[in-house]
Design a protein around this motif. Structure first.
Motif, PDB file in Angstrom:
ATOM      1  N   GLY B 196       0.845  -1.189   0.000  1.00 13.06           N
ATOM      2  CA  GLY B 196       0.000   0.000   0.000  1.00 13.06           C
ATOM      3  C   GLY B 196       0.879   1.236   0.000  1.00 13.06           C
ATOM      4  N   ILE B 197       0.474   2.248  -0.758  1.00  8.69           N
ATOM      5  CA  ILE B 197       1.319   3.430  -0.879  1.00  8.69           C
ATOM      6  C   ILE B 197       0.536   4.689  -0.520  1.00  8.69           C
ATOM      7  N   ILE B 198       1.089   5.457   0.407  1.00 12.90           N
ATOM      8  CA  ILE B 198       0.509   6.775   0.682  1.00 12.90           C
ATOM      9  C   ILE B 198       1.372   7.797  -0.041  1.00 12.90           C
ATOM     10  N   TYR B 199       0.725   8.624  -0.821  1.00 16.61           N
ATOM     11  CA  TYR B 199       1.459   9.542  -1.691  1.00 16.61           C
ATOM     12  C   TYR B 199       1.040  10.966  -1.348  1.00 16.61           C
ATOM     13  N   ILE B 200       1.968  11.713  -0.770  1.00 18.86           N
ATOM     14  CA  ILE B 200       1.656  13.087  -0.392  1.00 18.86           C
ATOM     15  C   ILE B 200       2.209  14.019  -1.454  1.00 18.86           C
ATOM     16  N   SER B 201       1.371  14.839  -2.016  1.00 15.40           N
ATOM     17  CA  SER B 201       1.852  15.772  -3.027  1.00 15.40           C
ATOM     18  C   SER B 201       0.872  16.921  -3.187  1.00 15.40           C
ATOM     19  N   HIS B 202       1.397  18.041  -3.671  1.00 15.75           N
ATOM     20  CA  HIS B 202       0.532  19.173  -4.000  1.00 15.75           C
ATOM     21  C   HIS B 202       0.191  19.174  -5.478  1.00 15.75           C
ATOM     22  N   ARG B 203       0.843  18.307  -6.241  1.00 14.78           N
ATOM     23  CA  ARG B 203       0.745  18.421  -7.696  1.00 14.78           C
ATOM     24  C   ARG B 203      -0.408  17.597  -8.223  1.00 14.78           C
ATOM     25  N   MET B 204      -1.433  18.290  -8.634  1.00 15.02           N
ATOM     26  CA  MET B 204      -2.673  17.664  -9.077  1.00 15.02           C
ATOM     27  C   MET B 204      -2.444  16.679 -10.216  1.00 15.02           C
ATOM     28  N   GLU B 205      -1.624  17.074 -11.185  1.00 13.57           N
ATOM     29  CA  GLU B 205      -1.458  16.219 -12.362  1.00 13.57           C
ATOM     30  C   GLU B 205      -0.922  14.848 -11.984  1.00 13.57           C
ATOM     31  N   GLU B 206       0.054  14.848 -11.043  1.00 12.33           N
ATOM     32  CA  GLU B 206       0.596  13.562 -10.602  1.00 12.33           C
ATOM     33  C   GLU B 206      -0.449  12.750  -9.875  1.00 12.33           C
ATOM     34  N   ILE B 207      -1.178  13.440  -9.014  1.00 18.12           N
ATOM     35  CA  ILE B 207      -2.188  12.757  -8.217  1.00 18.12           C
ATOM     36  C   ILE B 207      -3.163  12.024  -9.143  1.00 18.12           C
ATOM     37  N   PHE B 208      -3.592  12.722 -10.194  1.00 21.83           N
ATOM     38  CA  PHE B 208      -4.575  12.110 -11.072  1.00 21.83           C
ATOM     39  C   PHE B 208      -3.959  11.053 -11.970  1.00 21.83           C
ATOM     40  N   LYS B 209      -2.656  11.122 -12.133  1.00 27.08           N
ATOM     41  CA  LYS B 209      -1.997  10.144 -12.985  1.00 27.08           C
ATOM     42  C   LYS B 209      -1.787   8.815 -12.268  1.00 27.08           C
ATOM     43  N   ILE B 210      -1.378   8.878 -11.011  1.00 25.17           N
ATOM     44  CA  ILE B 210      -0.932   7.615 -10.410  1.00 25.17           C
ATOM     45  C   ILE B 210      -1.761   7.113  -9.236  1.00 25.17           C
ATOM     46  N   THR B 211      -2.674   7.908  -8.695  1.00 25.65           N
ATOM     47  CA  THR B 211      -3.320   7.422  -7.477  1.00 25.65           C
ATOM     48  C   THR B 211      -4.662   6.749  -7.772  1.00 25.65           C
ATOM     49  N   ASP B 212      -5.098   5.913  -6.812  1.00 25.70           N
ATOM     50  CA  ASP B 212      -6.398   5.253  -6.905  1.00 25.70           C
ATOM     51  C   ASP B 212      -7.448   5.994  -6.102  1.00 25.70           C
ATOM     52  N   ARG B 213      -7.039   6.452  -4.914  1.00 29.15           N
ATOM     53  CA  ARG B 213      -7.978   7.199  -4.081  1.00 29.15           C
ATOM     54  C   ARG B 213      -7.290   8.438  -3.526  1.00 29.15           C
ATOM     55  N   ILE B 214      -8.096   9.409  -3.130  1.00 30.99           N
ATOM     56  CA  ILE B 214      -7.556  10.653  -2.591  1.00 30.99           C
ATOM     57  C   ILE B 214      -8.249  10.940  -1.267  1.00 30.99           C
ATOM     58  N   SER B 215      -7.466  11.096  -0.198  1.00 34.53           N
ATOM     59  CA  SER B 215      -8.040  11.530   1.071  1.00 34.53           C
ATOM     60  C   SER B 215      -7.591  12.959   1.336  1.00 34.53           C
ATOM     61  N   VAL B 216      -8.490  13.743   1.882  1.00 35.18           N
ATOM     62  CA  VAL B 216      -8.202  15.158   2.057  1.00 35.18           C
ATOM     63  C   VAL B 216      -8.261  15.532   3.535  1.00 35.18           C
ATOM     64  N   LEU B 217      -7.260  16.250   3.976  1.00 31.98           N
ATOM     65  CA  LEU B 217      -7.247  16.809   5.328  1.00 31.98           C
ATOM     66  C   LEU B 217      -7.410  18.319   5.225  1.00 31.98           C
ATOM     67  N   ARG B 218      -8.113  18.865   6.195  1.00 34.33           N
ATOM     68  CA  ARG B 218      -8.206  20.326   6.266  1.00 34.33           C
ATOM     69  C   ARG B 218      -8.325  20.715   7.741  1.00 34.33           C
ATOM     70  N   ASP B 219      -7.521  21.657   8.152  1.00 34.70           N
ATOM     71  CA  ASP B 219      -7.521  22.122   9.545  1.00 34.70           C
ATOM     72  C   ASP B 219      -7.441  20.958  10.523  1.00 34.70           C
ATOM     73  N   GLY B 220      -6.656  19.962  10.216  1.00 31.93           N
ATOM     74  CA  GLY B 220      -6.475  18.837  11.116  1.00 31.93           C
ATOM     75  C   GLY B 220      -7.578  17.805  11.058  1.00 31.93           C
ATOM     76  N   GLY B 221      -8.651  18.103  10.321  1.00 29.90           N
ATOM     77  CA  GLY B 221      -9.769  17.162  10.272  1.00 29.90           C
ATOM     78  C   GLY B 221      -9.763  16.373   8.973  1.00 29.90           C
ATOM     79  N   TYR B 222     -10.358  15.181   9.027  1.00 33.60           N
ATOM     80  CA  TYR B 222     -10.479  14.350   7.843  1.00 33.60           C
ATOM     81  C   TYR B 222     -11.707  14.805   7.073  1.00 33.60           C
ATOM     82  N   ARG B 223     -11.543  15.116   5.777  1.00 31.94           N
ATOM     83  CA  ARG B 223     -12.653  15.688   5.011  1.00 31.94           C
ATOM     84  C   ARG B 223     -13.203  14.743   3.972  1.00 31.94           C
ATOM     85  N   GLY B 224     -12.751  13.515   3.964  1.00 30.64           N
ATOM     86  CA  GLY B 224     -13.349  12.579   3.026  1.00 30.64           C
ATOM     87  C   GLY B 224     -12.343  11.944   2.092  1.00 30.64           C
ATOM     88  N   THR B 225     -12.771  10.839   1.508  1.00 30.20           N
ATOM     89  CA  THR B 225     -11.935  10.128   0.559  1.00 30.20           C
ATOM     90  C   THR B 225     -12.703  10.003  -0.755  1.00 30.20           C
TER      91      THR B 225
END
Lengths: 324, 503
Positions: B196-225
């Motif tokens: 399993g791979i957790i991939y942290i990045s700011h770069r949208m293009e990469e995220i959409f190229k290689i990831t299967d799911r995206i989880s989002v954090l905001r202000d320390g809270g979990y905002r969904g996958t």
């Protein structure tokens, strides 16, 4: 009143340890030997501290600027030999300024290497310690230097003269301390030395020419060394090539004892004066209680270690810390 | 959701620091063989979460499961022993050691009498390197490798255990496109082995190229996958920014004066290229972009800390060449640097001396610094900026971050600059002081200063700027006015996407 917890005592020792140690030393010496606190002895201590003290004033500038100067001992030998040699060749009136000029040239060279080329000051001045020693021996041909006519020269007034009973070395030491103290604490140049030593990067970001400031601290140090060389030469009117050997560590110990931090950015001329006096009294006391002079070398080392330890302990706020 | 057992699962993880809830009930799971992106703004809690996983922080609440077994991770070594390994953004390699020594540091294979078993060391390392298809061997000195290859060494280090989960923290930050391809192949290879791979990045293009799911954090809270295949950049962006943050734009414009600073086609090696912009008196221009986009380097060039390789800087319409901060200051350019403690202040010096440092040469009476003139300046700016300190003798290092920053700002305001550059003005400063400093920046523009604000925080840029320059990897992507800017268009611009996708 807050309880004196273990930590509280540690913190107090860390902050005031040197003074506490000094008081213990003084009381011990005074009990061991009545002469220790006699007026003439106290005067004698100040007088014999003057030469090292003058050098300590200059090193204070370098250390506050965040660097070291380990070359002052051999540079002082150089000044002494040069002024004695030139005394007989071109006369004292010319010999003194010539010697000051040559010593300042050495200081400028070190200042250039450390300030402008940004070389590590420990390495540079450690190297200069031996290089200048070599230079001195080259100048003298390895022989001791003596003034031919010791009775007939006015040159002796700096080391042996007095004004209203106060020995000249003390007057020169005091004047220099006053002037350098004012420069350090009151002038823009002094302020910049503290800034450069305290945080060189922030100083640069505030438009302070860091290299130039470091350069000038070494010039100040060289000037003080030249003055010390003058006092030494004038007092003895003859000298070995190694007269200043080992002084660099004693001088550094005085500066650190006074409370200047080896990390730069802190210290004052007043503190250095206190360091000089503490050092002088400890040496004198050891002699009076009958210890051989070479035992002093061990004590000097112990005092340096103690001072450095307390310097770091004061930063941590306690005497010992498991990390850093 | 799935029949596969997650390799890693977090449930309600909470981590608090004094005054901050850095992680507020974060739950998510990592399946074998997936690439799971973790996204969020600066300060959203990503790195805190990683430190919890790596055993550096102890969570206050919540539970971590590895292969559905509840675990406590007390140290990075324990994390590794359980098959959770990290590839850090900042490389932590010893340059002087060989590749093999770096990979096995701390656990070198031994023979009798504590001698290192070099043959075993090199053989095992070469075996791992072979799976990575790299062009260097175990004996290579790490300092001789490119950044990309050093990253491969970090990855190889992760493969010394049988990893269950590998966490990549901004792995492509310093890679070229060709090097990225190699990295993505390695990731695909790990994926096919069920890691399993957790991939942290700011770069949208990469995220959409290689990831299967995206989880989002905001202000320390979990905002969904989100499932990557079913979402788009806009949805992710919205989730990242949310509506809770104050994204109000600056609406009050001051009367604009002449152009104070103009920069034409300025370049500095590869740090930034062909940058042009101008700032008028009474105007705040915000520079927004990711860390490493070249914003600070532009400021440092204008301030004389770097020599430009091409281009011009014009002050009041006149071309200038600036080679040192001293010259910049003399020409009326001031910089409040990014690193307050390292570059802004002499922490061991008192407040007044810090504030008057750049002009100490001019504050003299005879040969000496004039105490009265210095205290007068300090008092004036203490009142003006509302600096809370017991007195000017207070050592700067003892003040709070906000008050320290005000000392630095006061230092430059008292020089009456033509152009004031403020780099990350509120980094590490609490919320209350933040808005004070924002108001202060607006006030300064109102008084006719030309102000440049560099910030990595979107709310801040939106809040203070009349215009916003969006930068991406050394280039200006687009300049927005505060009327036309939207969060989406801004995020897209700084991610290197063309601005024309949005209105």
């Amino acid at each position: 009143m807050a309880e004196l917890t273990k930590k509280g005592i540690g913190g107090f020792l860390a902050r005031q340890g040197i003074l506490v140690a000094f008081v213990i030393f003084m009381v011990g010496f005074a009990l061991a030997n009545q002469r220790f606190l006699a007026m003439d002895n106290i005067f004698g201590v100040i007088r014999s501290s003057a030469i090292l003290g003058v050098m300590a004033l200059g090193v204070t500038f370098v250390v506050i600027g965040g660097n070291l100067d380990l070359s002052v001992g051999s540079m002082m030998s150089f000044s002494t030999i040069v002024v004695l040699d030139l005394h007989d060749k071109i006369g004292p009136t010319l010999a003194i300024p010539a010697m000051f000029g040559l010593t300042l040239l050495l200081g400028a060279f070190i200042g250039f290497l450390v300030g402008y080329l940004k070389l590590n000051s420990l390495i540079v001045t450690l190297g200069m310690l031996s290089a200048i020693h070599g230079l001195t021996l080259t100048w003298s041909g390895g022989k001791n230097m003596d003034i031919a006519d010791k009775q007939g020269t006015w040159f002796s007034i700096f080391g042996q003269g007095d004004i209203v009973g106060i020995p000249m070395p003390i007057i020169i030491f005091g004047l220099l301390a006053l002037v350098l103290g004012l420069i350090l604490s009151k002038t823009p140049f002094g302020r910049k030395i503290y800034a450069v030593g305290g945080n060189g990067q922030a100083a640069t970001f505030s438009g302070i020419p860091r290299a130039r400031v470091v350069f000038f601290t070494y010039l100040v140090s060289a000037f003080c060394v030249a003055t010390a060389g003058l006092l030494q030469a004038s007092r003895s009117l003859g000298s070995q090539n190694t007269v200043g050997q080992g002084y660099e560590l004693e001088v550094l110990a005085m500066v650190i004892l006074g409370g200047a931090s080896l990390l730069g950015g802190s210290g004052t001329i007043l503190k250095t004066l206190i360091g000089v006096l503490i050092f002088g009294f400890i040496e004198n006391g050891l002699l009076l209680v009958g210890l051989e002079f070479y035992v002093q070398d061990i004590v000097v080392w112990a005092v340096i270690i103690l001072a450095v330890w307390l310097d770091i302990a004061a930063k941590r706020g306690r005497l010992w810390s498991p990390i850093a | 959701m799935t029949d596969q057992t997650p390799v890693l699962r977090l449930e309600g993880v909470v981590k608090t620091f004094p005054g901050v809830r850095a992680l507020d009930g974060v739950s998510f799971d990592l399946r074998p063989g997936e690439v799971h992106a973790l996204m969020g703004e600066n300060g959203a809690g990503k790195s805190t979460l990683m430190k919890v996983l790596g055993g550096i922080y102890d969570p206050n609440e919540g539970q971590i499961y590895i292969a559905e077994e509840p675990v406590t991770i007390a140290s990075p070594m324990q994390a590794k022993a359980r098959g959770v390994v990290f590839i850090h953004q900042e490389l932590s390699l010893a340059d002087e050691l060989s590749v093999a020594e770096n990979i096995w540091l701390g656990e070198l294979p031994h023979k009798s009498f504590g001698r290192v078993d070099w043959k075993k060391l090199y053989d095992e390392t070469d075996a791992i390197l072979k799976t990575l298809n790299v062009g260097f061997d175990a004996r290579t000195r790490v300092g001789d490798l490119s950044i990309a290859n050093q990253q491969m060494v970090e990855i190889a280090r992760a493969l010394t255990v049988d990893p269950r989960a590998v966490i990549f923290d901004e792995p492509t930050a310093s890679l070229t496109d060709a090097e990225k391809v190699v990295l993505f192949e390695v990731i695909a290879d790990l994926q096919s082995k069920g890691v399993g791979i957790i991939y942290i990045s700011h770069r949208m293009e990469e995220i959409f190229k290689i990831t299967d799911r995206i989880s989002v954090l905001r202000d320390g809270g979990y905002r969904g996958t989100l499932n990557t295949a079913e979402t788009n950049e806009e949805e992710v962006t919205q989730l990242m920014i949310g509506r809770k943050l104050d994204l109000s734009r600056n609406e009050s414009h001051h009367e604009l004066g002449d152009v104070a600073l103009e920069v034409r086609n300025l370049s500095c090696g590869k740090l930034f290229e062909d940058v042009s912009f101008s700032v008028r008196r009474g105007e705040v221009v915000g520079f927004y972009g990711l860390v490493g986009a070249g914003r600070t380097e532009i400021a440092e060039t204008i301030f004389g800390l770097r020599d430009p390789s091409a281009g011009q800087i014009l002050l009041n319409g006149e071309e200038v060449r600036i080679h040192s901060p001293m010259e910049a200051i003399a020409r009326g350019i001031s910089l409040v640097p990014e690193d307050r403690k390292g570059q802004g202040l002499v922490l061991g010096m008192n407040c007044r001396d810090n504030m008057t440092l750049p002009q100490v040469d001019d504050l003299t009476a005879g040969p000496f610094v004039s105490d009265g003139a210095e205290v007068a300046i300090f008092d004036q700016y203490r009142d003006k900026l509302d600096i809370r300190t017991p007195g000017w003798r207070q050592i700067a290092g003892n003040l709070s971050g906000g008050n320290q920053q005000k000392i630095v700002i006061g230092k430059w305001l008292s020089m009456h600059p033509e152009v004031l550059i403020v780099d990350e003005p509120t980094r590490g400063i609490d919320v209350g002081s933040k808005s004070e400093i924002h108001n202060l920046i607006r006030d300064l523009a109102a008084q006719g200063y030309a102000v440049i604000v560099i910030s990595s925080e979107m709310p801040e840029v939106l809040h203070v700027s009349d215009r916003i320059v969006a930068m991406f990897s050394g280039k200006v992507m687009r300049t927005f006015t505060s009327e036309e800017v939207t969060e989406d268009s801004l995020i897209q611009a700084i991610s290197g996407l063309e601005g024309d996708k949005v209105a």
